[in-house]
Enzyme design. Structure first.
Site, short mmCIF file in Angstrom:
data_model
loop_
_atom_site.label_atom_id
_atom_site.label_comp_id
_atom_site.label_asym_id
_atom_site.label_seq_id
_atom_site.Cartn_x
_atom_site.Cartn_y
_atom_site.Cartn_z
N ASN A 128 0.81 -1.21 0.00
CA ASN A 128 0.00 0.00 0.00
C ASN A 128 0.85 1.27 0.00
O ASN A 128 0.38 2.35 0.37
CB ASN A 128 -0.97 0.03 1.19
CG ASN A 128 -1.88 -1.18 1.19
OD1 ASN A 128 -2.37 -1.60 0.14
ND2 ASN A 128 -2.10 -1.77 2.36
N ARG A 129 2.11 1.11 -0.40
CA ARG A 129 3.05 2.23 -0.48
C ARG A 129 3.30 2.91 0.88
O ARG A 129 3.71 4.06 0.94
CB ARG A 129 2.58 3.28 -1.51
CG ARG A 129 2.49 2.73 -2.94
CD ARG A 129 3.86 2.26 -3.41
NE ARG A 129 3.87 1.86 -4.81
CZ ARG A 129 3.86 0.59 -5.25
NH1 ARG A 129 3.79 -0.41 -4.36
NH2 ARG A 129 3.90 0.32 -6.53
#
Length: 220
Positions: free
Chosen positions: A198-199
């Protein structure tokens, strides 16, 4: 030039989810060079191709940047060392503007190490010791190539090398080129980047404050 079609790969659609353990501040070494030694060993143990490859970014005095990949050949408590022709573009730029950035792009293990600091030439004795450890062909190559200068053809480069090979056959000592040597990057900040899904990456940066290092966490 080939035209772009709908069947071409779209880089905007190229995504990977990084999955790894969270890096907590309490797990880090007291100084960045000890932490780098740990991560560097892990990168080597992961059988990455040339884990000592790093992108070196320099700039002219008026701020025009340039980057290239080189091999880091030494590191210790003082910093990171690489070797080059001092008359090359990076050598000239660092002579005029010593500020430099390094990037170790360890993509297969979703890690990066980003260094900012200043560079200075190492001593000639250190340079000579490393030069003697290089393969014979690499020693000749340092003489054959006037790095970053324009050359008429590949044939001209090969001719220079052949002349040197005849002059200094295998087993004969090759002198150290006067314009070739090492540069040591003294870090002022070192960021350890660990990719996550999810960065939501971990970015932990050591910053030098006087003679002490402190760690700060950056938003991804």
């Amino acid at each position: 030039m080939a035209s772009v079609t709908d069947e071409d790969i779209d880089p905007a659609m190229m995504r990977k989810q990084y999955r790894s353990e969270i890096v907590e501040e309490g797990s880090l070494a007291e100084n960045p060079m000890d932490q780098f030694a740990l991560w560097f060993q892990q990168a080597a143990d992961s059988h990455l191709f040339e884990p000592n490859a790093m992108v070196v970014s320099t700039a002219t005095p008026d701020g025009r940047p340039s980057s290239r990949t080189v091999l880091m050949k030494q590191f210790d408590g003082r910093g990171f060392v690489f070797f080059t022709n001092y008359a090359s573009r990076k050598g000239r730029e660092l002579a005029e503007n010593p500020h430099v950035a390094l990037l170790f792009p360890w993509h297969p293990i979703a890690r990066q190490v980003i260094v900012t600091g200043t560079a200075a030439r190492i001593g000639r004795d250190e340079t000579a010791a490393y030069f003697r450890s290089r393969p014979h062909g690499s020693q000749l190559g340092a003489w054959a190539s006037e790095q970053s200068s324009v050359i008429a053809s590949r044939a001209e480069l090969d001719r220079r090398y052949a002349e040197l090979e005849a002059r200094y056959p295998e087993g004969e000592q090759v002198p150290v080129p006067p314009e070739w040597g090492g540069l040591r990057v003294f870090p002022e900040a070192v960021e350890f980047w660990q990719g996550h899904e999810n960065r939501l990456h971990d970015r932990l940066r050591y910053v030098l404050d006087g003679d002490k290092w402190h760690v700060e966490r950056l938003c991804p």
